[in-house]
Design an enzyme around this catalytic site. Structure first.
Site, PDB file in Angstrom:
ATOM      1  N   SER A  22       2.780  -9.407  -9.009  1.00 49.03           N
ATOM      2  CA  SER A  22       2.999 -10.090  -7.867  1.00 49.03           C
ATOM      3  C   SER A  22       4.451  -9.898  -7.099  1.00 49.03           C
ATOM      4  O   SER A  22       5.305  -9.960  -7.640  1.00 49.03           O
ATOM      5  CB  SER A  22       2.703 -11.656  -8.065  1.00 49.03           C
ATOM      6  OG  SER A  22       3.622 -12.395  -7.250  1.00 49.03           O
ATOM      7  N   LYS A  72      -8.777 -16.727  -1.642  1.00 46.52           N
ATOM      8  CA  LYS A  72      -8.409 -17.163  -0.127  1.00 46.52           C
ATOM      9  C   LYS A  72      -9.502 -17.985   0.562  1.00 46.52           C
ATOM     10  O   LYS A  72      -9.410 -18.868   1.379  1.00 46.52           O
ATOM     11  CB  LYS A  72      -7.989 -16.159   0.674  1.00 46.52           C
ATOM     12  CG  LYS A  72      -6.568 -15.547   0.177  1.00 46.52           C
ATOM     13  CD  LYS A  72      -6.154 -14.450   1.293  1.00 46.52           C
ATOM     14  CE  LYS A  72      -5.059 -13.682   0.489  1.00 46.52           C
ATOM     15  NZ  LYS A  72      -4.265 -13.024   1.701  1.00 46.52           N
ATOM     16  N   ASP A 109      -0.906 -15.729   6.598  1.00 47.82           N
ATOM     17  CA  ASP A 109      -1.120 -14.311   6.594  1.00 47.82           C
ATOM     18  C   ASP A 109      -1.173 -13.790   7.988  1.00 47.82           C
ATOM     19  O   ASP A 109      -0.589 -12.616   8.438  1.00 47.82           O
ATOM     20  CB  ASP A 109      -2.362 -13.908   6.067  1.00 47.82           C
ATOM     21  CG  ASP A 109      -2.135 -13.838   4.346  1.00 47.82           C
ATOM     22  OD1 ASP A 109      -1.145 -13.723   4.037  1.00 47.82           O
ATOM     23  OD2 ASP A 109      -3.518 -13.943   3.590  1.00 47.82           O
ATOM     24  N   GLY A 235       2.254  -3.340   3.335  1.00 50.30           N
ATOM     25  CA  GLY A 235       2.459  -4.912   3.217  1.00 50.30           C
ATOM     26  C   GLY A 235       3.747  -5.595   3.150  1.00 50.30           C
ATOM     27  O   GLY A 235       3.477  -6.800   3.058  1.00 50.30           O
TER      28      GLY A 235
END
Length: 253
Positions: A22, A72, A109, A235
């Site tokens: 992570s 999510k 996001d 990202g």
């Protein structure tokens, strides 16, 4: 955050599956250290989203959570309320736990993606292909809509909302869609030799290839785009921006 909360040792965390790699844990550990805050950020690696309610109940001073693959969308029924934008998107990556123990879902996001893509856009960037149909792709679609960029979904199987199968992508289609976003986990470490199956030969200097993956920094997907002269974006900036947006949400009373 008010002065009382500043003195408390609050806890934050990431909910996902197989998340030892992570970004978020390291990012917030550094942030708390740099800002001289006593808070902590931990990973909650769950085999099932049903484990979350018990974790929230047992974790003292838990103030906020980030949510990643594959939860999510699955997390939504466990929440007390959704922010309007998260409700429109249909996916949550940030949870705020209020003083009265209400769990509110947000999506940051879309903000991270929109603001990391926008500086690279030119007048010919009017159509995008979204590779994958999971929770992350919903935030990407919402951001593209806000940017007035039309988009179509690509998936391995036909389902509602999917325009193209990977097997149907032609050189003509690729040349028409000058933004291609990988929202799948294909190419994530350790599977660095994998990438979505698209006809890369048609990628040109007019294209933007955006990969939500950040580990490795340059995926095979991005590498193939770069070799053909495309603008490539991973990202990391999206993650940094969405993390800061999450932090602002958690600081509100």
């Amino acid at each position: 955050m008010d002065n009382t909360q500043d003195k408390l040792k609050l806890k934050f965390g990431l909910v996902g599956r197989d998340i030892s790699y992570s970004f978020s844990r390291g990012y917030f550990a550094d942030k708390f250290k740099d800002d001289n805050l006593p808070h902590s950020y931990v990973n909650f690696d769950l085999q099932s989203i049903t484990e979350l309610s018990e974790i929230i109940k047992e974790t003292k001073n838990l103030k906020g959570l980030n949510v990643t693959i594959p939860y999510k969308e699955q997390v939504i029924p466990l929440l007390d309320k959704l922010d309007k934008r998260a409700a429109k998107i249909g996916a949550v990556n940030t949870i705020k736990i209020t003083k009265n123990k209400k769990h509110i879902g947000y999506n940051t996001d879309y903000y991270g993606f929109k603001n990391s893509l926008e500086p690279h856009l030119k007048s010919h960037h009017t159509k995008a292909l979204i590779l994958g149909t999971g929770g992350a792709s919903k935030a990407i679609a919402y951001a593209l809509k806000k940017l007035k960029i039309s988009y179509d979904y690509v998936s391995r199987s036909k389902k509602e909302g999917v325009t193209f199968l990977y097997s149907e992508l032609t050189e003509t289609i690729i040349s028409e869609y000058t933004i291609i976003i990988n929202c799948t986990p294909i190419g994530t470490f350790p599977n660095v030799d994998e990438c979505p199956n698209i006809p890369f030969d048609t990628i040109s200097t007019k294209h933007i290839l955006y990969d939500l993956i950040y580990n490795p920094e340059q995926t095979k997907f991005l590498r193939q785009g770069y070799n053909n002269g495309a603008t490539t974006i991973n990202g990391l900036e999206m993650l940094r921006l969405q993390a800061e947006k999450s932090w602002k949400i958690w600081q509100k009373s």
